[in-house]
Design a protein around this motif. Structure first.
Motif, PDB file in Angstrom:
ATOM      1  N   SER A  19       2.416   6.945  -6.641  1.00 42.77           N
ATOM      2  CA  SER A  19       1.475   7.891  -7.213  1.00 42.77           C
ATOM      3  C   SER A  19       1.845   9.308  -6.818  1.00 42.77           C
ATOM      4  O   SER A  19       1.707  10.252  -7.591  1.00 42.77           O
ATOM      5  N   ARG A  20       2.388   9.475  -5.626  1.00 43.49           N
ATOM      6  CA  ARG A  20       2.833  10.818  -5.212  1.00 43.49           C
ATOM      7  C   ARG A  20       3.941  11.300  -6.123  1.00 43.49           C
ATOM      8  O   ARG A  20       3.968  12.460  -6.568  1.00 43.49           O
TER       9      ARG A  20
ATOM     10  N   ARG B 147       0.845  -1.199   0.000  1.00 42.49           N
ATOM     11  CA  ARG B 147       0.000   0.000   0.000  1.00 42.49           C
ATOM     12  C   ARG B 147       0.876   1.243   0.000  1.00 42.49           C
ATOM     13  O   ARG B 147       0.648   2.203  -0.732  1.00 42.49           O
ATOM     14  N   THR B 148       1.916   1.225   0.842  1.00 40.46           N
ATOM     15  CA  THR B 148       2.800   2.379   0.929  1.00 40.46           C
ATOM     16  C   THR B 148       3.498   2.624  -0.397  1.00 40.46           C
ATOM     17  O   THR B 148       3.630   3.775  -0.857  1.00 40.46           O
ATOM     18  N   LEU B 149       3.938   1.555  -1.012  1.00 41.87           N
ATOM     19  CA  LEU B 149       4.621   1.703  -2.294  1.00 41.87           C
ATOM     20  C   LEU B 149       3.696   2.334  -3.314  1.00 41.87           C
ATOM     21  O   LEU B 149       4.073   3.261  -4.039  1.00 41.87           O
ATOM     22  N   ALA B 150       2.485   1.836  -3.360  1.00 37.23           N
ATOM     23  CA  ALA B 150       1.534   2.382  -4.335  1.00 37.23           C
ATOM     24  C   ALA B 150       1.316   3.858  -4.083  1.00 37.23           C
ATOM     25  O   ALA B 150       1.353   4.684  -5.009  1.00 37.23           O
ATOM     26  N   ALA B 151       1.132   4.225  -2.816  1.00 37.80           N
ATOM     27  CA  ALA B 151       0.900   5.633  -2.496  1.00 37.80           C
ATOM     28  C   ALA B 151       2.103   6.472  -2.884  1.00 37.80           C
ATOM     29  O   ALA B 151       1.977   7.568  -3.457  1.00 37.80           O
ATOM     30  N   GLU B 152       3.269   5.961  -2.586  1.00 35.58           N
ATOM     31  CA  GLU B 152       4.482   6.720  -2.874  1.00 35.58           C
ATOM     32  C   GLU B 152       4.668   6.901  -4.370  1.00 35.58           C
ATOM     33  O   GLU B 152       5.032   7.983  -4.833  1.00 35.58           O
TER      34      GLU B 152
ATOM     35  N   GLU C 263       4.497  10.373  -9.149  1.00 34.87           N
ATOM     36  CA  GLU C 263       3.955  10.673 -10.473  1.00 34.87           C
ATOM     37  C   GLU C 263       3.364  12.058 -10.512  1.00 34.87           C
ATOM     38  O   GLU C 263       3.591  12.833 -11.437  1.00 34.87           O
ATOM     39  N   ARG C 264       2.598  12.365  -9.490  1.00 39.22           N
ATOM     40  CA  ARG C 264       1.946  13.674  -9.453  1.00 39.22           C
ATOM     41  C   ARG C 264       3.006  14.760  -9.428  1.00 39.22           C
ATOM     42  O   ARG C 264       2.878  15.810 -10.056  1.00 39.22           O
ATOM     43  N   LEU C 265       4.087  14.517  -8.696  1.00 44.53           N
ATOM     44  CA  LEU C 265       5.151  15.508  -8.606  1.00 44.53           C
ATOM     45  C   LEU C 265       5.791  15.747  -9.959  1.00 44.53           C
ATOM     46  O   LEU C 265       6.052  16.888 -10.356  1.00 44.53           O
ATOM     47  N   VAL C 266       6.028  14.648 -10.699  1.00 46.13           N
ATOM     48  CA  VAL C 266       6.644  14.777 -12.023  1.00 46.13           C
ATOM     49  C   VAL C 266       5.742  15.586 -12.950  1.00 46.13           C
ATOM     50  O   VAL C 266       6.201  16.481 -13.671  1.00 46.13           O
ATOM     51  N   VAL C 267       4.458  15.280 -12.911  1.00 46.93           N
ATOM     52  CA  VAL C 267       3.528  16.024 -13.770  1.00 46.93           C
ATOM     53  C   VAL C 267       3.524  17.491 -13.392  1.00 46.93           C
ATOM     54  O   VAL C 267       3.577  18.383 -14.239  1.00 46.93           O
ATOM     55  N   ALA C 268       3.467  17.756 -12.113  1.00 51.46           N
ATOM     56  CA  ALA C 268       3.420  19.157 -11.664  1.00 51.46           C
ATOM     57  C   ALA C 268       4.662  19.916 -12.061  1.00 51.46           C
ATOM     58  O   ALA C 268       4.636  21.123 -12.295  1.00 51.46           O
ATOM     59  N   ALA C 269       5.787  19.198 -12.143  1.00 51.42           N
ATOM     60  CA  ALA C 269       7.050  19.884 -12.418  1.00 51.42           C
ATOM     61  C   ALA C 269       7.253  20.173 -13.892  1.00 51.42           C
ATOM     62  O   ALA C 269       8.095  20.975 -14.262  1.00 51.42           O
ATOM     63  N   ARG C 270       6.483  19.524 -14.737  1.00 56.29           N
ATOM     64  CA  ARG C 270       6.714  19.747 -16.168  1.00 56.29           C
ATOM     65  C   ARG C 270       6.243  21.144 -16.557  1.00 56.29           C
ATOM     66  O   ARG C 270       5.322  21.670 -15.967  1.00 56.29           O
ATOM     67  N   PRO C 271       6.896  21.748 -17.556  1.00 53.65           N
ATOM     68  CA  PRO C 271       6.425  23.080 -17.978  1.00 53.65           C
ATOM     69  C   PRO C 271       5.005  22.972 -18.541  1.00 53.65           C
ATOM     70  O   PRO C 271       4.671  22.041 -19.241  1.00 53.65           O
ATOM     71  N   ARG C 272       4.184  23.979 -18.193  1.00 56.65           N
ATOM     72  CA  ARG C 272       2.800  23.957 -18.663  1.00 56.65           C
ATOM     73  C   ARG C 272       2.723  24.490 -20.081  1.00 56.65           C
ATOM     74  O   ARG C 272       3.583  25.257 -20.516  1.00 56.65           O
ATOM     75  N   ARG C 273       1.671  24.091 -20.779  1.00 58.60           N
ATOM     76  CA  ARG C 273       1.604  24.470 -22.195  1.00 58.60           C
ATOM     77  C   ARG C 273       0.824  25.750 -22.436  1.00 58.60           C
ATOM     78  O   ARG C 273       0.539  26.116 -23.545  1.00 58.60           O
ATOM     79  N   HIS C 274       0.451  26.485 -21.391  1.00 62.26           N
ATOM     80  CA  HIS C 274      -0.322  27.692 -21.638  1.00 62.26           C
ATOM     81  C   HIS C 274       0.607  28.837 -21.951  1.00 62.26           C
ATOM     82  O   HIS C 274       1.732  28.895 -21.505  1.00 62.26           O
ATOM     83  N   ALA C 275       0.099  29.812 -22.699  1.00 65.26           N
ATOM     84  CA  ALA C 275       0.908  30.975 -23.056  1.00 65.26           C
ATOM     85  C   ALA C 275       1.227  31.788 -21.826  1.00 65.26           C
ATOM     86  O   ALA C 275       2.244  32.464 -21.763  1.00 65.26           O
TER      87      ALA C 275
END
Lengths: 920, 114
Positions: free
Chosen positions: B93-94, B86-91, B96-108
């Motif tokens: 996913s956390r 369970r801990t591994l799964a939570a970690e 993953e969310r961090l990687v997505v948040a860190a990527r540059p956004r595509r808005h102008a």
């Protein structure tokens, strides 16, 4: 090979694992070792180098595993939190205490390894301080504390000293006696034994021909060896019957070093013969290693006094006017030194029959063995003691530095400590941990300091105090023990104060409230420590400056002649008394006298010789004096420097040695035996005896001669024998007009390279007269240089330690300012936000640094002036308040401090206000 | 639950054990392979992580041993626990969310950064 590597790596890893928590070890040590073994085996398939790399990486991994503070869980902390283990009752307490202590040690080492840069700077700082102290202890131990080796019960062995006051001069204290004094003291009830000896550096020629060389000779009465209680390494020492003045035997005892070097340590050396000064002697024994008699200089051969006494003066066993021996005594148990003094003095006064009236009222006293031959502490000993004090100051600076570093560092660590306290560890426990950490660092510093000690001690022995036989290695057991003691003291010094402060209960409150550190300026303690470092550095640098100036004064001193341009030669032939036939003896004497003028002629024609002359008596070499009678004067004024000294010289003497004639003329070839008696006096003599008139034209009688020698010239004063002398009267008479003196030396002033000319002239002399078996050729400067050694010692070592202190102190200042910038980032941010420019911030930092430094300089100068009275006797022609020195030291310290502030100031300028003000 | 995140080594160890129980040495190798060589812990570092995970109850030592021909009798085997999964799964996913948040956004509007 692989098996060896694996075993070694497993052992190292096993040891390093000791620093991990025990529970971890219990569970995983076997696994780790197995894994490491497998890894190495696997890597070995690719070659030896990969295997080695893997082994090293495994060891490194164990260490880096310690560093992961983040890797420790709350449970892990629970295993090692102090105070959490239940206290067993009674006997178990001791065991728990030991376990706790061992845990503290492991935690300390972990802590040290966890921050290599911080720990390394502390260890290096302490190593420097502890190292120089250990080195100086070793030197002082040998010179003052330990005394000569192979002396049984040395506290009962004393040197004899005589104190007498010649008219018009200061009280003289010397350790020089004649054989007559030695005999006079034999019946004394205060002494178990009395012995006499004399040690001459390069005093005798060993061997013959090309390979002959001069070695150190000790001459001693046979009872010296029984008095000291020394046991020979081989054979025996000579006995009283072999040292009989009526029938001395040609026996000698050789030194251990000579035995090893020239006789290959062969055990059959007893009974073999040895050639000394072209005569044969029989070896009866070998002295033990490190035996130097009552002094500290190496002795290569010991000869009976009876063999040599006669070479000093006729009737040597009855003469009271000759003083060439040192005397040592062994006090009877229970006899006080005062009682010994009284009896010796009474015996001496009762027997004295010499012509020197000032000695009839002389007092004898017994002095400690560790003093020099004159019965007073040698200059080397005094300077060395001072240097040890200086080394202690350096250590204080180093400790202050370390305390500063630790205090600053602890600001960051406070959270850790507060946590420990909050969880329930007792304050004493935490202090113990912090002190253990300090001790660990200090002991590591001490270990590294041994290397420093070795280097410093070796340097000092080789270059600064070469006259002493250092029988023990530079770092021996005593030095090691002292190092450990110093390290422990330093560790306690460095650990206690920060530990006390760091563990105060106020800390927990501080932690809870989250207030930032650094409410005021640099913490008061740290400011005081930094200033103290600056003060002590200033003190040391002033000391070194004064010594350097002294040394410069000595070097620049006008001795009245130029020793570096004077080559001296004296020839050794077998004694003319060995010739049986009186007529032949006389012919040989005349031939020898005629030898020199012939040589002079030849030398003067050589292109590499500027001038050549003969002289009986030469400054810094050998001195003579005689009584004089001045018409119109009943008594002669006695000058402090003594005299009048007499030099018998040939025509070109003044040109050869470089002594200037200020009035009148030098001698010419016309001044010789049979011509009108003439003399040249030095300026002091002219001013003393004829103060209001010109001395030229006046006359005086010398010795027993009735003739009045006319003064034809006045020469500049020269030094007689020492660098520091009072003015003395001296006069010169032409060679040939002397009575009762013989044995001229040949003096040559070279044109060009002195060393070359030395060798050439020596070769010439030996070729001209085959009966010469050795020519003793010395540049006069070589007799002057050793006199400068104490000041060279002081100047070099003081400067070394002054520079050391400066480096340590400036590093301390740098680190204090760096931490300052780091912690007060918040304050800096506020200032900048309120409009301060980066330059202002930088200026703030620089001002802080300079204020501390200047405060320290002032304190240091006050100390230096207060101590000036102590240092003055060690200096030469230099005031201990010499302004040039103080000014230079101040400038140097300010410049260094400014440099130390550069980087912290630069960092301060670049602080980003936004980052700085963010709340953690 | 964990109050602080797991180290990369810990994450990889859990992932490896999530596939199958392993012993220490093969765990080390597996972690290295998975990360393409980026994460390659030494023996001590690995076992410290194992110890930490054991403490936290995310892994446990194996009672059963594999078949004798695959067994290495010296070694200890570890397996992941339910909590661990369970801990591994939570970690994961956390992360993953961090990687997505860190990527540059595509808005102008992303041009103007604070």
């Amino acid at each position: 090979m692989l098996a060896i590597l694996i075993t070694a790596c497993r052992s190292v890893v096993g040891v390093l694992l000791l620093f991990h928590a025990r529970a971890f070890r219990r569970q995983f040590q076997a696994d780790i070792l197995n894994d490491v073994t497998d890894d190495i085996r696997r890597a070995a398939a690719a070659g030896a180098w990969p295997a080695l790399r893997t082994a090293a990486a495994a060891a490194g991994d164990v260490v880096s595993g310690l560093r992961s503070a983040h890797g420790t869980t709350a449970a892990d902390a629970g295993r090692t939190i102090p105070g959490m283990t239940a206290e067993p009752a009674g006997a178990g307490r001791a065991r728990v205490w030991i376990l706790d202590a061992w845990r503290d040690v492991r935690l300390s080492i972990r802590g040290v390894l966890r921050e290599p840069a911080f720990s390394a700077s502390i260890i290096i700082t302490l190593a420097l301080g502890i190292g120089v102290n250990a080195a100086m202890f070793g030197v002082v131990d040998r010179l003052l504390l330990g005394g000569p080796e192979h002396v049984r019960e040395p506290e009962r062995v004393r040197r004899l000293q005589i104190a007498f006051q010649p008219a018009g001069r200061d009280l003289q204290r010397t350790g020089a006696f004649g054989y007559t004094t030695y005999k006079t003291l034999q019946p004394a009830t205060a002494f178990d034994a009395v012995a006499a000896y004399s040690i001459t550096e390069n005093g005798v020629l060993l061997g013959s021909g090309i390979e002959a060389r001069r070695i150190n000779r000790g001459e001693a009465t046979a009872d010296l060896f029984t008095l000291l209680g020394v046991v020979p390494a081989l054979g025996r020492f000579y006995t009283g019957s072999e040292d009989d003045p009526a029938a001395p035997q040609r026996v000698v005892v050789i030194g251990y070093g000579l035995w090893q070097r020239d006789f290959a340590g062969r055990r059959d050396v007893v009974g073999q013969s040895i050639t000394l000064d072209n005569a044969t002697y029989s070896i009866v024994g070998v002295a033990p290693k490190g035996f130097t008699g009552p002094d500290l200089m190496r002795v290569d051969v010991w000869m009976p006094e009876s063999l040599l006494g006669r070479t000093r003066v006729t009737n040597w066993t009855r003469a009271w006017n000759a003083w060439w021996l040192s005397i040592v005594v062994r006090l009877k148990p229970g006899v006080t030194p005062e009682a010994a003094d009284a009896e010796a003095t009474a015996l001496f006064r009762g027997a004295f029959a010499g012509s020197d009236s000032s000695r009839t009222k002389a007092t004898l006293s017994v002095q400690p063995l560790v003093h020099g031959t004159d019965g007073v502490e040698s200059m080397e000993s005094r300077v060395s003691t001072w240097l040890w004090i200086v080394a202690g100051i350096v250590l204080l600076i180093a400790c202050a530095n370390v305390v500063n570093l630790v205090l600053a560092h602890q600001i960051g660590q406070r959270r850790d400590v507060a946590v420990r306290l909050a969880i329930g560890a007792s304050r004493g426990r935490v202090i113990r941990l912090l002190v253990t950490e300090a001790l660990t660092l200090a002991l590591a510093g001490g270990a590294a300091g041994l290397a420093v000690a070795y280097g410093v001690a070796t340097f000092m022995r080789r270059w600064l105090i070469p006259g002493v036989e250092w029988s023990r290695p530079p770092v021996d057991v005593r030095v090691l023990v002292v190092s450990i003691v110093i390290s422990v003291i330093a560790g306690l010094l460095v650990g206690l104060v920060p530990a006390w402060r760091a563990s105060s209960p106020a800390l927990v409150a501080f932690l809870k409230s989250g207030i930032r550190e650094g409410g005021g300026r640099v913490g008061r303690t740290r400011a005081a420590l930094t200033m103290a470092q600056a003060a002590l550095s200033a003190l040391l640098l002033v000391g070194s400056g004064l010594f350097v100036v002294s040394l410069a004064h000595i070097r620049a001193m006008d001795l009245g002649l130029q020793p570096d341009r004077v080559l001296t030669f004296s020839v050794l032939r077998s004694s003319v008394n060995a010739i049986a036939d009186p007529a032949e003896r006389q012919r040989e004497r005349e031939r020898r006298v005629a030898f020199y003028p012939d040589v002079l002629d030849r030398l003067r024609q050589r292109p590499d010789v500027e001038a050549a002359s003969l002289a009986i008596g030469l400054p810094f070499s050998v001195g003579f004096g005689d009584d004089i009678r001045v018409p119109g004067r009943d008594t002669l004024p006695q000058l402090k420097g003594g005299g009048p000294y007499l030099y018998v010289v040939s025509a070109d003497y003044f040109k050869t040695v470089g002594t200037r004639i200020v009035r009148g003329r030098a001698f010419t070839p016309g001044d010789r035996a049979g011509s009108a008696p003439v003399a040249i006096v030095n300026e002091t003599m002219a001013a003393t005896l004829w103060p209001t008139e010109d001395a030229i034209g006046k006359c005086f009688s010398i010795g027993q001669s009735p003739a009045c020698a006319e003064i034809v010239g006045v020469a500049v004063d020269t030094h007689q024998a020492r660098l520091r002398e009072d003015a003395a009267m001296a006069f010169y008479i032409p060679l040939g007009q002397e009575q009762g003196f013989s044995g001229p030396q040949l003096l040559v002033r070279p044109r060009g390279d002195a060393g070359n000319t030395l060798t050439e002239v020596r070769r010439l002399l030996m070729s001209l007269d085959p009966t010469i078996f050795f020519v003793n050729a010395v540049i006069l400067q070589d007799r002057v240089d050793p006199l400068m050694r104490p000041w060279q010692l002081g100047a070099t070592m003081f400067s070394l330690m002054g520079v050391l202190a400066l480096i340590v102190a400036s590093l301390g200042l740098y680190s204090v300012l760096s931490y300052l910038v780091t912690q007060r980032g918040h304050e800096i941010g506020v200032r900048m936000a309120l409009g301060a420019r980066p330059a202002d911030i930088a200026r703030l930092v620089v001002r802080e640094g300079l204020t501390l430094t200047i405060g320290g300089i002032i304190a240091g100068f006050v100390l230096a002036i207060a101590a000036s009275g102590f240092v003055e006797p060690l200096l030469f022609d230099t005031s201990p308040r010499e302004p040039l020195v103080f000014g230079s030291v101040a400038a140097l310290l300010v410049a260094t401090a400014a440099l130390a502030t550069l980087r912290p100031a630069g960092r301060a300028r670049r602080v980003n206000p936004v980052d700085a003000m963010r709340v953690e | 639950m964990l109050t602080r995140s797991l180290s990369p080594v810990a994450v990889l160890v859990l992932s490896s054990l999530a596939e199958a129980p392993r012993h220490g040495y093969s765990l080390k190798k597996d972690v290295k392979d998975r990360s393409g060589g980026d994460v390659s812990p030494g023996a001590t570092s690995l076992y410290r992580t194992v110890w930490q995970l054991l403490d936290l109850g995310l892994i446990a030592e194996c009672r059963e041993r594999p078949a004798p021909e695959h067994d290495d009798s010296r070694r200890r085997y570890f397996q992941i626990t339910t909590t661990g999964r369970r801990t591994l799964a939570a970690e994961l996913s956390r992360l993953e969310r961090l990687v997505v948040a860190a990527r540059p956004r595509r808005h102008a509007a992303s041009k103007s950064r604070p």
